[in-house]
Design an enzyme around this catalytic site. Structure first.
Site, PDB file in Angstrom:
ATOM      1  N   ASP A 168      -3.804  -3.545  -0.313  1.00 11.26           N
ATOM      2  CA  ASP A 168      -2.393  -3.335  -0.599  1.00 11.26           C
ATOM      3  C   ASP A 168      -2.153  -2.132  -1.500  1.00 11.26           C
ATOM      4  OD1 ASP A 168       0.296  -3.592  -0.934  1.00 11.26           O
ATOM      5  OD2 ASP A 168       0.191  -5.364  -2.212  1.00 11.26           O
ATOM      6  N   ASP A 366       3.237   3.408   2.238  1.00  8.44           N
ATOM      7  CA  ASP A 366       2.770   2.049   1.983  1.00  8.44           C
ATOM      8  C   ASP A 366       1.950   1.527   3.157  1.00  8.44           C
ATOM      9  OD1 ASP A 366       2.566  -0.417   0.623  1.00  8.44           O
ATOM     10  OD2 ASP A 366       4.193  -1.219   1.837  1.00  8.44           O
TER      11      ASP A 366
END
Ligand SMILES: *[C@@H]1O[C@H](CO)[C@@H](O)[C@H](O)[C@H]1NC(C)=O
Length: 486
Positions: A168, A366
């Site tokens: 992440d 992201d």
């Protein structure tokens, strides 16, 4: 082939009628291979996760000749590990999109908390005010869906036990589920047991790593952590250091991570999470990586790729300046200047993508967000340009967050206008068609895979990054995008 030539012909006719510019050079258009993407979409439904699971357990890492600080991990998509056996492709797509909305909400919440300290202290008491029992209180109920799109198998402890971890870039704190569980969600690996590891060291409350936590508490001198993801999911437990092993490419001692005894929400399937964000507690920061890169394979391909630390940036990459937001150090901001569609620059005010002094605005890259989110005004401009140049295609109803869809069921392939990101320094990253026209069912309905956001934060998502090696050169503050380097 007949369809193809026909649509091509119509396309150029429409283009020359509707556009003030007449663009006919091939680089302004790109071919979407419909038969190949629909074939993949059907295949992924019957993919047997167990195959990939077995492979990764027995996989031999090839020894590397590079410096000892080079680490490499296999990177897997959710579907190849924890395929939820969806009845059809549309159900799979809708569940991905629901997960994606939760993800975006969680990033926006994180940003809001960072920007608005008043609001934050109302939601979460400051460090000294938290009592240990407060940490185990759910912020809200987690949803039942698994989260995380890309996973790696990493070793934790001494001797190392292998775990599937979510990767992440939108968060920092590493953690994994830990025995004894007061509440652990279902995971594929046995839950980590600290008593079977000789390298497990609890951190004391005065340790720097404990001080760096956003939410922590102290019990009998030991550091407790909590991470709440803003979407209802959270993890609470002891903050410790452990040895982390990167397959056959090496290991790092004393990495700070959470040993989560109470974990709920979005992470079903994986044992925990590795934070790759820019804050001091991320894995990247802790191993002092000068760079890291990942390649996100097409999510329907059933293939895997790699996550690498300290490997050189591919020479052919399109580069973008990597920016910092003074108010939140986790996110990777890039200096996006605009878009072109079919070779035409889309008219968007330059300030739309800038991050201002107060930390508002900006564009982040992201790994965990699927669909690129653009501020509404920018989205509308890009979408309108794309629609204007695709009037030859049969429109279809919108699906979930997509408002621009097409019925391509009668075509084998089609030529569409190229969508490109433009970055500071006159750099252009042209996307392959499959990174912005994605199937939403197995019958041939495709949607334009961008979405508007009312938040000030724009996000470059992983659908747009598919098949591209994305390199975060932290030492030189540059992000590189290298197509076809998986
Ligand atoms: C589409 O993909 C298939 C299989 O990958 C390939 O055989 C075919 O030639 C491709 N078509 C075009 C127009 O590129």
């Amino acid at each position: 082939m007949a369809h193809f030539s026909l649509s091509l012909c119509i396309f150029f006719t429409v283009l020359s009628l509707t556009s003030s510019f007449t663009i006919t050079t091939p680089s302004h258009t790109t071919i979407l291979n419909i038969s190949s993407s629909l074939h993949q979409a059907r295949q992924i439904l019957s993919f047997k996760p167990q195959q990939a699971f077995q492979q990764t357990l027995t996989q031999k890492q090839t020894p590397t000749s590079r410096s000892s600080s080079f680490f490499s991990l296999q990177l897997h998509t959710r579907e190849t590990l924890f395929n939820a056996q969806h009845p059809d492709y549309k159900t799979l797509v809708l569940s991905r999109l629901a997960r994606d909305s939760a993800r975006v909400n969680s990033l926006e919440t994180k940003l809001q908390l960072a920007l608005n300290s008043v609001k934050r202290s109302e939601l979460y008491p400051t460090q000294t005010e938290i009592r240990p029992e407060d940490l185990s209180t759910p912020v809200s109920s987690g949803t039942s869906q698994g989260s995380g799109e890309y996973f790696s198998r990493v070793g934790v402890g001494q001797p190392a036990k292998p775990f599937f971890m979510v990767l992440d870039t939108g968060s920092d704190v590493n953690w994994l589920q830990c025995k004894p569980c007061s509440d652990c969600y279902q995971q594929t690996d046995p839950v980590f047991d600290p008593t079977s590891s000789s390298s497990y060291y609890p951190l004391t409350c005065d340790a720097q790593q404990c001080q760096d936590l956003e939410m922590s508490a102290c019990r009998n001198g030991r550091c407790l952590y909590q991470v709440a993801y803003g979407d209802g999911s959270f993890t609470v437990g002891e903050y410790v250091t452990e040895t982390v092993s990167f397959g056959g490419s090496g290991s790092v001692n004393r990495v700070a991570m959470g040993c989560g005894h109470d974990n709920e929400g979005l992470f079903i399937g994986a044992a925990g999470l590795l934070g790759l964000g820019g804050g001091p507690l991320s894995l990247t920061s802790q191993i002092k990586a000068a760079s890291f890169s990942y390649c996100l394979v097409d999510r329907d391909s059933g293939k895997s790729s790699t996550l690498e630390f300290n490997s050189p940036r591919p020479g052919d990459s399109v580069t973008a300046p990597l920016l910092k937001n003074q108010k939140v150090n986790t996110f990777y901001y890039v200096e996006l200047t605009g878009f072109s569609v079919g070779g035409d620059i889309v008219s968007i005010p330059p300030e739309t993508f800038a991050v201002d002094q107060s930390g508002v605005g900006g564009v982040i890259v992201d790994s965990g967000t699927a669909i690129t989110r653009l501020r509404t005004q920018a989205y509308n401009a890009v979408r309108d340009a794309f629609k204007r140049m695709t009037q030859n295609l049969r429109p279809a109803d919108g699906v979930a967050l997509f408002d621009t869809c097409y019925d391509l069921s009668s075509l084998q392939s089609v030529r569409v206008p190229t969508v490109s990101f433009h970055f500071a320094g006159d750099k252009t990253w042209a996307l392959p068609a499959k990174n912005y026209l994605i199937p939403v069912d197995s019958a041939g309905t495709y949607c334009f895979a961008f979405a508007p956001t009312t938040s000030s934060l724009s996000i470059i998502g992983n659908v747009q990054q598919q098949g591209t090696r994305v390199s975060f050169d932290l030492a030189n503050s540059v992000v590189g995008f290298s197509p076809n380097k998986c």
